[in-house]
Scaffold this motif. Structure first.
Motif, PDB file in Angstrom:
ATOM      1  N   VAL A 338       0.857  -1.202   0.000  1.00  0.00           N
ATOM      2  CA  VAL A 338       0.000   0.000   0.000  1.00  0.00           C
ATOM      3  C   VAL A 338       0.884   1.240   0.000  1.00  0.00           C
ATOM      4  CG1 VAL A 338      -1.820   1.260   1.202  1.00  0.00           C
ATOM      5  CG2 VAL A 338      -1.783  -1.250   1.257  1.00  0.00           C
ATOM      6  N   ASN A 342      -0.597   8.121  -0.431  1.00  0.00           N
ATOM      7  CA  ASN A 342      -1.441   8.216  -1.621  1.00  0.00           C
ATOM      8  C   ASN A 342      -2.876   7.838  -1.271  1.00  0.00           C
ATOM      9  OD1 ASN A 342      -2.651   6.834  -4.230  1.00  0.00           O
ATOM     10  ND2 ASN A 342      -1.118   8.334  -4.905  1.00  0.00           N
ATOM     11  N   VAL A 343      -3.038   6.832  -0.398  1.00  0.00           N
ATOM     12  CA  VAL A 343      -4.383   6.401   0.004  1.00  0.00           C
ATOM     13  C   VAL A 343      -5.004   7.397   0.979  1.00  0.00           C
ATOM     14  CG1 VAL A 343      -5.692   4.585   1.174  1.00  0.00           C
ATOM     15  CG2 VAL A 343      -3.821   3.981  -0.376  1.00  0.00           C
ATOM     16  N   SER A 428      -2.121   2.080  -5.351  1.00  0.00           N
ATOM     17  CA  SER A 428      -1.623   3.437  -5.586  1.00  0.00           C
ATOM     18  C   SER A 428      -2.345   4.026  -6.781  1.00  0.00           C
ATOM     19  CB  SER A 428      -0.110   3.425  -5.845  1.00  0.00           C
ATOM     20  OG  SER A 428       0.350   4.738  -6.086  1.00  0.00           O
ATOM     21  N   THR A 429      -2.639   5.328  -6.682  1.00  0.00           N
ATOM     22  CA  THR A 429      -3.271   6.042  -7.796  1.00  0.00           C
ATOM     23  C   THR A 429      -2.217   6.669  -8.697  1.00  0.00           C
ATOM     24  OG1 THR A 429      -5.091   6.511  -6.268  1.00  0.00           O
ATOM     25  CG2 THR A 429      -5.132   7.689  -8.325  1.00  0.00           C
ATOM     26  N   SER A 447      -6.414   3.566  -5.305  1.00  0.00           N
ATOM     27  CA  SER A 447      -6.573   3.795  -3.865  1.00  0.00           C
ATOM     28  C   SER A 447      -8.038   3.791  -3.464  1.00  0.00           C
ATOM     29  CB  SER A 447      -5.935   5.133  -3.467  1.00  0.00           C
ATOM     30  OG  SER A 447      -4.549   5.123  -3.734  1.00  0.00           O
TER      31      SER A 447
END
Length: 457
Positions: A338, A342-343, A428-429, A447
């Protein structure tokens, strides 16, 4: 030796002017002249000895002129009028005090600038020829002066009253204008209230009519409801009777079916035993081996142990469906990596960084307990102002990138460290991160997908 009047030792008798003793006042002494005579006598009173004073005035010998004039005024006026010797003594003191005025009076030419009251008082004491006219003239002058003063005072009072009257009229006019304005406002308000009252009465009448209509409708509904209730009660009773009949018929049919089925079961069991015995005899006769291949084994498909994250992606699931993440984590030995910030900055950007980390790690701990998958959460170390004192939750590995190394690079290192063939899912975006891990064999997901899945925990 000069002859002295009896009882007046040492006193020189004043020579009265010829004919002065015949003059007599035919009216009371004017008040102003009388007050001036009393004052003059009170001033000269103190220069006389106690023996020179008339007996009634001796008790006032030690008084001041002011108190003498106040308490002995009437007694001094009476003594001057009745006691010629006392009057001559006062006249002698007056000659000493006001010699010019006395000389002018005795010559018959009183000073023009002298106060008429002083002239009249001195004439009354000295009694020169024509003193009655002087006293009368002084009284008239005093009366005229009083009249003039009274007229001036009356004029001033009249002017003040006129001014007050004008002011009162102005105030009354202003008050009348204000009252008129208030009256107009009250009339307008009254008209408005009347209109509102008429409108309210109209509304009340309409409301009463609506109430009567509603009451009639309620009564009608009640009547219909009562009728329908009666009909429903009758229908319920009829249905209950039919249900009772149906239950009786059903019990009868069940009893009949049990009796008939017992015979049929016996016949069917006998037929089944026959078929089984025949099948067993046929297997012994043919010596058939046990079946090792099944029809399903002939269909080409991917075995459960050979499924990869790419095979999961080929299924008909939306990229934002949380079930997709559940299927990916259900793969054997799945590893979830993760991109932490970003999340968190996608899901709850307004929270402080420490709160973001705790919230995400708490959700990942629950997800790890549910799925049993390996989980690693990576945070960028450049965001830290100081070392983080953090106890990683059970089942979640927490990593911070070293100085000079970004979290994206750390994620790519983790993916490259995994053996080929192991299911690795990266959240991740960041498009650069997603493309990089995809080339290394991992499966990238957005995310938002993880946030939706955590919202269900």
């Amino acid at each position: 030796m000069v002859d002295r009047p009896e009882g007046e030792p040492g006193e020189r008798r004043a020579q009265a002017p010829e004919g002065a003793g015949d003059e007599v006042l035919d009216r009371p002494l004017p008040e102003g002249v009388r007050r001036r005579v009393v004052a003059l006598t009170a001033e000269s009173f103190g220069a006389l000895s106690l023996a020179e004073l008339p007996p009634p005035l001796r008790q006032y010998a030690r008084f001041t002129p002011t108190r003498r004039a106040k308490f002995a005024g009437n007694a001094m006026a009476a003594a001057l009028e009745s006691d010629a010797v006392f009057r001559q003594r006062i006249a002698g003191k007056l000659r000493e005090a006001q010699s010019e005025l006395v000389a002018a009076l005795e010559h018959g030419t009183p000073p023009a600038a002298a106060d008429p009251l002083d002239v009249a008082a001195a004439a009354y004491v000295l009694r020169p020829e024509g003193w009655v006219k002087l006293v009368a003239a002084a009284g008239e002058e005093a009366q005229r002066a009083r009249a003039e003063r009274a007229g001036e005072e009356a004029e001033r009072e009249l002017a003040r009253l006129r001014e007050e009257l004008a002011q009162a009229r102005g105030e009354a006019r202003t008050e009348a204008d204000r009252i008129r304005v208030d009256l107009d406002a009250a009339r307008k308000e009254n008209e408005s209230l009347r209109r509102k009252l008429r409108s309210a009465l109209s509304d009340v009448k309409r409301g009463e009519a609506a109430v009567r209509k509603a009451e009639a409708a309620v009564a009608d509904v009640r009547d219909r409801a009562a009728t329908e209730k009666t009909a429903a009660d009758s229908e319920v009773r009829r249905l209950k009777a039919r249900i009772a009949e149906a239950e009786t018929a059903l019990e009868t049919s069940r009893r009949s079916a049990r009796e008939g089925r017992s015979v049929e079961d016996m016949r069917l069991r006998l037929l089944l035993d026959t078929v089984l015995d025949a099948a067993q005899g046929l297997r012994r006769e043919l010596a058939l081996p046990p079946a090792s291949v099944h029809p399903a084994d002939t269909v080409e498909a991917v075995a459960p142990g050979r499924m990869t994250p790419k095979d999961i992606a080929a299924r008909a699931l939306s990229e934002t469906d949380p079930a997709l993440l559940d299927q990916l984590l259900a793969l054997p030995q799945a590893h979830l990596v993760v991109d932490g910030y970003n999340v968190t900055k996608t899901g709850y950007p307004t929270m402080p960084l420490d709160k973001q980390r705790l919230r995400l790690l708490g959700g990942l701990a629950v997800l790890a307990a549910q799925t049993g998958a390996e989980m690693t959460c990576v945070f960028d170390g450049a965001e830290l102002a100081a070392p983080v004192l953090l106890a990683p939750p059970r089942g979640v590995r927490v990593l911070f990138s070293k100085p000079g190394v970004t979290a994206d690079e750390l994620i790519r290192q983790l993916v490259r460290a995994e053996p080929p063939g192991r299911p690795v899912v990266v959240v991740s975006t960041d498009r650069e991160v997603a493309d990089g891990v995809a080339k290394a064999g991992a499966r990238p997901v957005a995310s938002a997908l993880l946030l939706k899945r955590l919202a269900r925990t």
